[in-house]
Each structure stands twice: as structure tokens, then as C-alpha cells.
Design a protein around this motif. Structure first.
Motif, PDB file in Angstrom:
ATOM      1  N   ASN A  98       8.471 -26.646  -1.164  1.00 53.99           N
ATOM      2  CA  ASN A  98       8.425 -27.137  -2.540  1.00 53.99           C
ATOM      3  C   ASN A  98       7.894 -28.560  -2.657  1.00 53.99           C
ATOM      4  N   SER A  99       7.554 -29.207  -1.534  1.00 55.31           N
ATOM      5  CA  SER A  99       7.235 -30.632  -1.637  1.00 55.31           C
ATOM      6  C   SER A  99       6.127 -31.059  -0.684  1.00 55.31           C
ATOM      7  N   SER A 100       5.079 -31.645  -1.247  1.00 52.03           N
ATOM      8  CA  SER A 100       3.997 -32.156  -0.388  1.00 52.03           C
ATOM      9  C   SER A 100       4.467 -33.398   0.365  1.00 52.03           C
ATOM     10  N   LEU A 101       5.352 -34.171  -0.246  1.00 48.67           N
ATOM     11  CA  LEU A 101       5.858 -35.361   0.451  1.00 48.67           C
ATOM     12  C   LEU A 101       6.568 -34.937   1.738  1.00 48.67           C
ATOM     13  N   ASN A 102       7.266 -33.826   1.643  1.00 47.35           N
ATOM     14  CA  ASN A 102       7.941 -33.273   2.809  1.00 47.35           C
ATOM     15  C   ASN A 102       6.926 -32.895   3.896  1.00 47.35           C
ATOM     16  N   SER A 185      -4.794 -42.618  -8.813  1.00 50.17           N
ATOM     17  CA  SER A 185      -3.834 -43.148  -7.842  1.00 50.17           C
ATOM     18  C   SER A 185      -2.539 -43.577  -8.520  1.00 50.17           C
ATOM     19  N   ASN A 186      -1.481 -43.475  -7.767  1.00 45.62           N
ATOM     20  CA  ASN A 186      -0.165 -43.963  -8.183  1.00 45.62           C
ATOM     21  C   ASN A 186      -0.054 -45.388  -7.658  1.00 45.62           C
ATOM     22  N   PRO A 187       0.040 -46.444  -8.461  1.00 44.89           N
ATOM     23  CA  PRO A 187       0.272 -46.425  -9.908  1.00 44.89           C
ATOM     24  C   PRO A 187      -0.954 -46.713 -10.787  1.00 44.89           C
ATOM     25  N   TRP A 214      -4.525 -37.810   2.955  1.00 44.13           N
ATOM     26  CA  TRP A 214      -5.290 -37.708   1.695  1.00 44.13           C
ATOM     27  C   TRP A 214      -4.430 -36.966   0.684  1.00 44.13           C
ATOM     28  N   ASP A 215      -3.621 -37.708  -0.057  1.00 46.21           N
ATOM     29  CA  ASP A 215      -2.612 -37.108  -0.942  1.00 46.21           C
ATOM     30  C   ASP A 215      -3.200 -36.947  -2.342  1.00 46.21           C
ATOM     31  N   ASN A 216      -3.759 -35.766  -2.576  1.00 48.15           N
ATOM     32  CA  ASN A 216      -4.404 -35.546  -3.881  1.00 48.15           C
ATOM     33  C   ASN A 216      -3.404 -34.959  -4.882  1.00 48.15           C
ATOM     34  N   ALA A 217      -2.307 -35.682  -5.058  1.00 52.17           N
ATOM     35  CA  ALA A 217      -1.222 -35.207  -5.931  1.00 52.17           C
ATOM     36  C   ALA A 217      -1.667 -35.030  -7.378  1.00 52.17           C
ATOM     37  N   TYR A 218      -2.666 -35.832  -7.812  1.00 55.16           N
ATOM     38  CA  TYR A 218      -3.038 -35.824  -9.235  1.00 55.16           C
ATOM     39  C   TYR A 218      -4.462 -35.295  -9.481  1.00 55.16           C
ATOM     40  N   GLY A 219      -4.936 -34.479  -8.548  1.00 56.27           N
ATOM     41  CA  GLY A 219      -6.313 -33.977  -8.621  1.00 56.27           C
ATOM     42  C   GLY A 219      -6.626 -33.155  -9.862  1.00 56.27           C
ATOM     43  N   THR A 250      -1.497 -31.465  -1.399  1.00 55.54           N
ATOM     44  CA  THR A 250      -1.303 -31.379  -2.854  1.00 55.54           C
ATOM     45  C   THR A 250      -0.063 -30.534  -3.143  1.00 55.54           C
ATOM     46  N   SER A 251       0.313 -30.455  -4.414  1.00 57.61           N
ATOM     47  CA  SER A 251       1.414 -29.562  -4.781  1.00 57.61           C
ATOM     48  C   SER A 251       1.335 -29.257  -6.272  1.00 57.61           C
ATOM     49  N   THR A 252       2.141 -28.292  -6.679  1.00 56.09           N
ATOM     50  CA  THR A 252       2.199 -27.972  -8.115  1.00 56.09           C
ATOM     51  C   THR A 252       3.388 -28.665  -8.780  1.00 56.09           C
ATOM     52  N   SER A 253       3.945 -29.674  -8.117  1.00 58.53           N
ATOM     53  CA  SER A 253       5.146 -30.315  -8.676  1.00 58.53           C
ATOM     54  C   SER A 253       4.988 -30.685 -10.148  1.00 58.53           C
ATOM     55  N   LYS A 254       3.858 -31.308 -10.495  1.00 55.10           N
ATOM     56  CA  LYS A 254       3.660 -31.727 -11.888  1.00 55.10           C
ATOM     57  C   LYS A 254       2.686 -30.798 -12.601  1.00 55.10           C
ATOM     58  N   ILE A 255       2.604 -29.573 -12.085  1.00 59.49           N
ATOM     59  CA  ILE A 255       1.848 -28.510 -12.752  1.00 59.49           C
ATOM     60  C   ILE A 255       2.856 -27.469 -13.244  1.00 59.49           C
TER      61      ILE A 255
HETATM   62  C1  LIG Z   1       1.106 -39.781  -5.016  1.00 63.04           C
HETATM   63  C2  LIG Z   1       2.240 -38.830  -4.966  1.00 63.04           C
HETATM   64  N1  LIG Z   1       2.333 -37.973  -3.935  1.00 63.04           N
HETATM   65  C3  LIG Z   1       3.342 -37.092  -3.826  1.00 63.04           C
HETATM   66  C4  LIG Z   1       4.332 -37.045  -4.780  1.00 63.04           C
HETATM   67  C5  LIG Z   1       5.455 -36.077  -4.607  1.00 63.04           C
HETATM   68  O1  LIG Z   1       4.932 -34.808  -4.453  1.00 63.04           O
HETATM   69  P1  LIG Z   1       5.850 -33.563  -4.145  1.00 63.04           P
HETATM   70  O2  LIG Z   1       6.688 -33.292  -5.323  1.00 63.04           O
HETATM   71  O3  LIG Z   1       4.841 -32.478  -3.876  1.00 63.04           O
HETATM   72  O4  LIG Z   1       6.657 -33.876  -2.925  1.00 63.04           O
HETATM   73  C6  LIG Z   1       4.300 -37.912  -5.872  1.00 63.04           C
HETATM   74  C7  LIG Z   1       5.351 -37.898  -6.883  1.00 63.04           C
HETATM   75  O5  LIG Z   1       5.479 -38.731  -7.709  1.00 63.04           O
HETATM   76  C8  LIG Z   1       3.223 -38.834  -5.956  1.00 63.04           C
HETATM   77  O6  LIG Z   1       3.123 -39.704  -6.970  1.00 63.04           O
END
Ligand SMILES: Cc1ncc(COP(=O)(O)O)c(C=O)c1O
Length: 422
Positions: A98-102, A185-187, A214-219, A250-255
Motif C-alpha cells: 500500500n505504500s511507495s515510501l515503504n 516536487s514536494n514541497p 526517482w519518486d514520481n509520487a505526483y506524476g 509511484t503509488s495510487t495513494s493520492k489517486i
Molecule cells: C514525494 C512523496 N513520496 C511519497 C509519498 C508517500 O507515498 P505512499 O503513500 O505511496 O507511501 C508522499 C506523501 O506525501 C510524497 O509526498
């Protein structure tokens, strides 16, 4: 500052303190710290929960019963969906939990304790370093800090990380990798320029076990119709013969649902084989019912894009509220700068140096929670005490309006106090 200017400043501070006290008396309880979707956004995906039923069945494309153990790297249809998101072949995709951060944590943990593709583990190579474009995502920095990997901040430019700095640092074989959030990018909401992507792909780091995370969380997280576009990195890596240097996430967390979405990575065949070796020990397989739910609900990339437009329609007025307030209240004062992102989840504000911490403290005392000042830098240390991250997604527009009015008063007060000190 002459005597008259000083008197003016003191009078201004008195007036701001009065305004601040009035807000404080309101007993606000607002939160601009959390980069998470509002409940109205979560509501739009609720039908997904009905997508895996006895009538539709639980059997995946490979004939596998999704209710049971097995299938290490994801159901074929889930791999195909993420392959289209990454623009990569399905064989080079691993669908996780469930988590790309993981997945990122696991990658770093393995590199640290077991080594990257047969290389000596980082933990046996003495002091090792990671490049951290800053401001950046605090949880990335927390992962590298957890393993004692020393972090080197790299400045962000409007085109992405300052490549002169990056190219200098990678000459040192102790530098093992780099965090990148290449799109929105965050932020800051910055998307790396094509030239930055090409320069990153062309790098020849001294460390053979150097990896770009390469964390494309917001692609897919555009706020507007004419959103940014990101040059796909893998074809550039292929041109350079550097395919092994980058792991994409990547992930669908915010999808769909944060915490109940699906995460995935994509990488070169050698990296995929290396990661799977560890996964065979780590798990018997991730949540395949959730993969099935996502595939049945979304079907394809076009339908995800349409879904993201619905998210954007909810988010846009919130971002606009924050931006309008910044413009109206701080626009002419010369004490703050900010980005107007075309996507992502944040608005990044740079205040006059030395004013960020005080601003957050004032806000907290008056009932508005913000991401702590400094959080966007490695070790929580913003060298200029200037950057603040505003997360507009969770509060309502009305709450944001109030919180931002107070934000602007606090920022002005903190800056005026700083000026008086200097
Ligand atoms: C850049 C970035 N990567 C990863 C995450 C977390 O992703 P996930 O929910 O897939 O672990 C976030 C959440 O805010 C984020 O901003």
C-alpha cells in the motif's frame, strides 16, 4: 535603520500584535500541515470498494485466485496498469503493497545491509552519503537519517536540482545516491526540466552502486489542464547505457486512498532481479484483492487521468484561496516568495531569512498547525530558517481562508520582529 524608521517598525509591530491577539481570541483549531486528500476527495473513489464481488469473481488474468497466497511481483493486470503509468515494460515493474515510501525504505535498507546488485553493503563502506535536493520531502530524509547515511543538501532551482552541485558531489565514491521527486516536487511543485533529466541520466558517478530514488509520487496530479510534463528518464538512461542507476517509484495513494492504495516500482532488469531476490524472503505476496479492485475500477491510464481531473476540481479552489491570500496580504511587502504550482499537493513559501520558525510558533499558539519549519531540509535544518510548506488539500476553503489570514499576520509579525533585531 534610522530612528524614524525604527519608530515606524515598532508601531507596525504593535498593530500586528493587536491583530494577532484578536485572531488568538477566536480559539481557532485549523491544520495546514497534512498533505492528504480531504474527505470529499476520498468520497469520489468509494465505488472501488464494490469492485471485487462474488459475481465478478476473484480470478486474475493469470488464472490466479487473488484471495490466496502467492504472486510475488503483482497480478499481471496490475503490472500492466502500472507499466502504462511508468511508460515501462510490464516485466520491469513490481507491484507492491500500500505504500511507495515503504518500497523506498526497503530498497535503502537492502542496499545498506546487503548491497546493491552484488556490491559491498553500504554499511561496510564506512561513511556514506546521499544527495538531498532541498527543500524536499521530510520522510525521504528520515529514511536516510534512520540508516545513518549522511545527507548532503543540494539546492533546488526552477529546473530541478542544481546539476552543477550534483555533478561535483558524485565524483566522490562515498556518495551512494540521490532522492528525486521529479514532478510537482514536494514541497515546491517543481517539475524537472528535460535538460535536468538528461543530465541526470548522463551522470557517471564514481560509486558503481549509486542509485537515484526517482519518486514520481505526483506524476498524474495536475491541478490545471495545461499541467507540466516530465521527460521519461528510462529512455535517456538507455541512451547512456546507465539503466541501472535509477529506481522509479509511484503509488495510487493520492489517486484512490492513502494507506489503502497500491504502490509500484520500475527499474532495469538487473535491479528488478536484485529486488525480487530480497522479496522472496520478505513476503509471499502483497494484497492482490486490492490490486484487482484498482484494476477493475480504473481499467486504464485514460480513466485514471479523468479521475485525477475530478480531484483537481476539488483541490483548485483550495490552492487558489492560499495563493490569493498570499498575493493580497504579502504580495507587495518584499518579505515572502512562493511558487504557483500546476500540480502536486503543496505551496512552498520562502519568508525573509530567520522568520520561518517564529511564524510557525505564532500560528501554533493561535491554533493553526503547520509542518514544522525546517522539516523540508535534511536533519530538519533549514540554513536560512525561511521555507514553509502549506498543505491546502485537507481543510475546507472557509478554514483555509481563516488560516491564511492568520498566516499572513504571523509572517508579517515574525519578519518585522526579525528586522527590528537586525
Ligand atoms: C514525494 C512523496 N513520496 C511519497 C509519498 C508517500 O507515498 P505512499 O503513500 O505511496 O507511501 C508522499 C506523501 O506525501 C510524497 O509526498
Amino acid at each position: 535603520m534610522n530612528v524614524q524608521q525604527k519608530e515606524q517598525l515598532v508601531a507596525q509591530i504593535d498593530a500586528l500584535r493587536e491583530q494577532y491577539a484578536a485572531y488568538k481570541n477566536k480559539g481557532l483549531q485549523l491544520d495546514m500541515s497534512r498533505g492528504k486528500p480531504g474527505a470529499d476527495q476520498l468520497d469520489i473513489t468509494m465505488d472501488m470498494l464494490g469492485c471485487v464481488t462474488a459475481e465478478e469473481g476473484y480470478i486474475a488474468a493469470n488464472g490466479f485466485d487473488a484471495r490466496n497466497y502467492g504472486v510475488l511481483d503483482g497480478l499481471p493486470e496490475a503490472k500492466a496498469l502500472f507499466a502504462s503509468i511508468f511508460g515501462m515494460p510490464a516485466e520491469q515493474v513490481i507491484v507492491g503493497g500500500n505504500s511507495s515510501l515503504n518500497m523506498m525504505f526497503d530498497y535503502i535498507a537492502t542496499a545498506y545491509s546487503r548491497g546493491v546488485c552484488g556490491n559491498t553493503p553500504w554499511c561496510q563502506q564506512g561513511e556514506v552519503y546521499f544527495l538531498c535536493p532541498s527543500p524536499g520531502y521530510d520522510r525521504h530524509f528520515a529514511v536516510t537519517e534512520y540508516f545513518g547515511i549522511k545527507m548532503i543538501p543540494v539546492d533546488m532551482t526552477p529546473a530541478g536540482p542544481d546539476m552543477e552541485q550534483v555533478e561535483k558531489h558524485i565524483k566522490d565514491a562515498r556518495v551512494k545516491g540521490m532522492w528525486c521527486v521529479p514532478m510537482y516536487s514536494n514541497p515546491q511543485g517543481i517539475t524537472y526540466a528535460d535538460e535536468t533529466v538528461r543530465r541526470l541520466a548522463a551522470m557517471r558517478p564514481a560509486a558503481s552502486d549509486f542509485r537515484i530514488m526517482w519518486d514520481n509520487a505526483y506524476g498524474l496530479h495536475h491541478l490545471v489542464d495545461d499541467g507540466d510534463s516530465l521527460l521519461p528518464i528510462y529512455p535517456e538512461l538507455e541512451k547512456q547505457g546507465q539503466e541501472d542507476m535509477v529506481i522509479q517509484f509511484t503509488s495510487t495513494s493520492k489517486i484512490s486512498f492513502p494507506g489503502a492504495g497500491v504502490a509500484a516500482l520500475a527499474a532495469s532488469p538487473a535491479n528488478i532481479a536484485d529486488i525480487k531476490k530480497r522479496m522472496t524472503v520478505q513476503t509471499i505476496g502483497h494484497d492482490k484483492l486490492n490490486m484487482l479492485r484498482h484494476v477493475r475500477y480504473f481499467k486504464d491510464l485514460d480513466s485514471i487521468r479523468a479521475h485525477m481531473k475530478r480531484h483537481a476540481a476539488i483541490m483548485r479552489p483550495k490552492f487558489q484561496t492560499v495563493l490569493d491570500m498570499l498575493e493580497q496580504r504579502l504580495g507587495d511587502l518584499g518579505i515572502a516568495q512562493w511558487h504557483t504550482p500546476k500540480g502536486g499537493y503543496f505551496i512552498s513559501v520562502d519568508l525573509m531569512p530567520g522568520a520561518a520558525r517564529r511564524t510557525v510558533e505564532l500560528l501554533k499558539e493561535a491554533g493553526v498547525a503547520m509542518t514544522p519549519a525546517g522539516a523540508t531540509y535534511p536533519y530538519g535544518q533549514d540554513p536560512h530558517d525561511s521555507n514553509l510548506r502549506i498543505a491546502p488539500s485537507y481543510p475546507t476553503v472557509e478554514e483555509l481562508q481563516q488560516a491564511m489570514e492568520l498566516f499572513c499576520v504571523c509572517a508579517q509579525l515574525a519578519c518585522a520582529e526579525k528586522l527590528l533585531e537586525s
